[in-house]
Write a protein that holds these residues in place. Structure first.
Motif, PDB file in Angstrom:
ATOM      1  N   GLY A  51       7.754   8.000   2.773  1.00  0.00           N
ATOM      2  CA  GLY A  51       7.317   8.872   1.692  1.00  0.00           C
ATOM      3  C   GLY A  51       6.658  10.126   2.231  1.00  0.00           C
ATOM      4  O   GLY A  51       6.444  10.275   3.439  1.00  0.00           O
ATOM      5  N   LEU A  52       6.326  11.030   1.336  1.00  0.00           N
ATOM      6  CA  LEU A  52       5.555  12.225   1.659  1.00  0.00           C
ATOM      7  C   LEU A  52       4.615  12.518   0.500  1.00  0.00           C
ATOM      8  O   LEU A  52       4.907  12.172  -0.649  1.00  0.00           O
ATOM      9  CB  LEU A  52       6.460  13.436   1.900  1.00  0.00           C
ATOM     10  N   GLU A  53       3.510  13.167   0.818  1.00  0.00           N
ATOM     11  CA  GLU A  53       2.601  13.649  -0.224  1.00  0.00           C
ATOM     12  C   GLU A  53       2.716  15.161  -0.279  1.00  0.00           C
ATOM     13  O   GLU A  53       2.320  15.855   0.656  1.00  0.00           O
ATOM     14  CB  GLU A  53       1.155  13.229   0.054  1.00  0.00           C
TER      15      GLU A  53
ATOM     16  N   CYS B 274       4.044   2.170   2.567  1.00  0.00           N
ATOM     17  CA  CYS B 274       4.780   3.433   2.503  1.00  0.00           C
ATOM     18  C   CYS B 274       3.915   4.536   3.095  1.00  0.00           C
ATOM     19  O   CYS B 274       2.808   4.795   2.600  1.00  0.00           O
ATOM     20  CB  CYS B 274       5.141   3.772   1.059  1.00  0.00           C
ATOM     21  N   PHE B 275       4.399   5.158   4.160  1.00  0.00           N
ATOM     22  CA  PHE B 275       3.707   6.319   4.707  1.00  0.00           C
ATOM     23  C   PHE B 275       3.926   7.513   3.780  1.00  0.00           C
ATOM     24  O   PHE B 275       5.050   7.776   3.340  1.00  0.00           O
ATOM     25  CB  PHE B 275       4.215   6.624   6.111  1.00  0.00           C
ATOM     26  N   THR B 276       2.835   8.220   3.506  1.00  0.00           N
ATOM     27  CA  THR B 276       2.897   9.367   2.590  1.00  0.00           C
ATOM     28  C   THR B 276       2.156  10.534   3.224  1.00  0.00           C
ATOM     29  O   THR B 276       1.152  11.022   2.687  1.00  0.00           O
ATOM     30  CB  THR B 276       2.286   9.019   1.223  1.00  0.00           C
TER      31      THR B 276
ATOM     32  N   ASP C 121       0.868  -1.181   0.000  1.00  0.00           N
ATOM     33  CA  ASP C 121       0.000   0.000   0.000  1.00  0.00           C
ATOM     34  C   ASP C 121       0.901   1.226   0.000  1.00  0.00           C
ATOM     35  O   ASP C 121       1.669   1.444   0.941  1.00  0.00           O
ATOM     36  CB  ASP C 121      -0.916  -0.023   1.224  1.00  0.00           C
ATOM     37  N   TYR C 122       0.782   2.035  -1.062  1.00  0.00           N
ATOM     38  CA  TYR C 122       1.688   3.166  -1.251  1.00  0.00           C
ATOM     39  C   TYR C 122       0.996   4.526  -1.195  1.00  0.00           C
ATOM     40  O   TYR C 122       1.470   5.505  -1.783  1.00  0.00           O
ATOM     41  CB  TYR C 122       2.463   2.991  -2.566  1.00  0.00           C
ATOM     42  N   HIS C 123      -0.104   4.588  -0.455  1.00  0.00           N
ATOM     43  CA  HIS C 123      -0.701   5.898  -0.148  1.00  0.00           C
ATOM     44  C   HIS C 123      -1.379   5.730   1.211  1.00  0.00           C
ATOM     45  O   HIS C 123      -2.469   5.190   1.313  1.00  0.00           O
ATOM     46  CB  HIS C 123      -1.709   6.306  -1.216  1.00  0.00           C
ATOM     47  N   LEU C 124      -0.703   6.218   2.233  1.00  0.00           N
ATOM     48  CA  LEU C 124      -1.086   5.897   3.605  1.00  0.00           C
ATOM     49  C   LEU C 124      -0.748   7.062   4.529  1.00  0.00           C
ATOM     50  O   LEU C 124       0.338   7.634   4.443  1.00  0.00           O
ATOM     51  CB  LEU C 124      -0.318   4.641   4.039  1.00  0.00           C
TER      52      LEU C 124
ATOM     53  N   ASP D  21      11.993   7.593   0.259  1.00  0.00           N
ATOM     54  CA  ASP D  21      11.875   6.530  -0.734  1.00  0.00           C
ATOM     55  C   ASP D  21      10.911   6.902  -1.846  1.00  0.00           C
ATOM     56  O   ASP D  21      11.024   6.387  -2.965  1.00  0.00           O
ATOM     57  CB  ASP D  21      11.357   5.240  -0.067  1.00  0.00           C
ATOM     58  N   PHE D  22       9.981   7.813  -1.562  1.00  0.00           N
ATOM     59  CA  PHE D  22       8.844   7.978  -2.452  1.00  0.00           C
ATOM     60  C   PHE D  22       8.179   9.325  -2.196  1.00  0.00           C
ATOM     61  O   PHE D  22       8.072   9.761  -1.046  1.00  0.00           O
ATOM     62  CB  PHE D  22       7.855   6.843  -2.164  1.00  0.00           C
TER      63      PHE D  22
END
Length: 264
Positions: free
Chosen positions: A75-77, A35-37, A4-7, A100-101
């Protein structure tokens, strides 16, 4: 491979969920990776302290030590506006070695947010939909430190006048996708479309097919979960659509901003 890549966690201003709860839920579901975003949304009046994510990355490191049964990515958004690009360049440089992302999002335009329809007020449906894509394209021309475009047709969540005809924005969406592909960036399949009760996937099947037909290959899967209940929700349906309806063969995870391909 389940990822899961949007969290989100309590490091996002619209979320109160501790990281640990999200990770425990991921383990219950048998995820291999998450991935925490968490959000960073600057406004003209934002304090520079918003860019301090030292505690955030420190806690991710702590969670990695505590939970060895799952790979935890950092990660970050980035909720970018055209007048805040420089702030995100500075932020990325500060944490480049920890990231990472990065998701690239547009949540606000001219310091007016989309979710409350503040940006849409006083505009026609043409003006605010086209304005959204023009903002994203302008940002992409000036900011390059990201991995994928998040919920590309985000406006559909907040368009009270109904689903805007894709034919009216096909040309600018094509330009957005071409730029992303040429710069080796990707898009995400955001499974929150089920949670929001949208009539289509997010982005729509039309956008997903266009991306595939143009040669796009970098694709991530994300639930956009702000609570453990929604983590990895509807991901099996999303994967089935991508593979059996659209024709994708792979999805990606990321390590130090580099994509890793896995079979759907």
């Amino acid at each position: 491979m389940k990822a899961d890549y949007h969290l989100h966690s309590y490091y996002s201003d619209d979320c109160n969920t501790p990281m640990e709860l999200q990770i425990k839920r991921a383990l219950e579901l048998g995820l291999d990776e998450l991935c925490f975003t968490d959000h960073v949304d600057y406004f003209s009046y934002s304090s520079e302290s918003l860019g301090d994510r030292t505690k955030y990355f420190r806690e991710i490191e702590e969670m990695r030590k505590k939970f060895s049964g799952i790979r935890i990515r950092a990660g970050l958004e980035f909720g970018i506006q055209r007048h805040t690009v420089k702030k995100y360049e500075t932020l990325f440089e500060r944490y480049r070695d920890k990231l990472d992302f990065v998701l690239l999002s547009v949540h606000e335009i001219d310091d007016k947010d989309l979710w409350s329809a503040e940006y849409q007020i006083g505009k026609t449906q043409d003006e605010y939909n086209i304005g959204y894509y023009e903002e994203l394209l302008n940002i992409m021309k000036n900011f390059h430190d990201y991995s994928v475009l998040a919920h590309l047709d985000l406006m559909v969540r907040y368009d009270k006048k109904g689903v805007y005809p894709f034919v009216k924005v096909r040309d600018i969406v094509t330009e957005i996708l071409r730029r992303a592909i040429d710069e080796h960036k990707g898009i995400e399949m955001n499974a929150s479309s089920w949670r929001y009760g949208l009539k289509d996937t997010q982005p729509s099947r039309e956008i997903l097919r266009l991306y595939r037909d143009m040669g796009g290959e970098i694709l991530t899967l994300g639930s956009d979960a702000h609570t453990p209940d929604y983590l990895y929700a509807h991901m099996n349906e999303a994967r089935d659509i991508l593979k059996n309806e659209i024709g994708f063969r792979y999805f990606c995870t990321f390590d130090k901003m580099k994509p890793i391909f896995h079979e759907l």
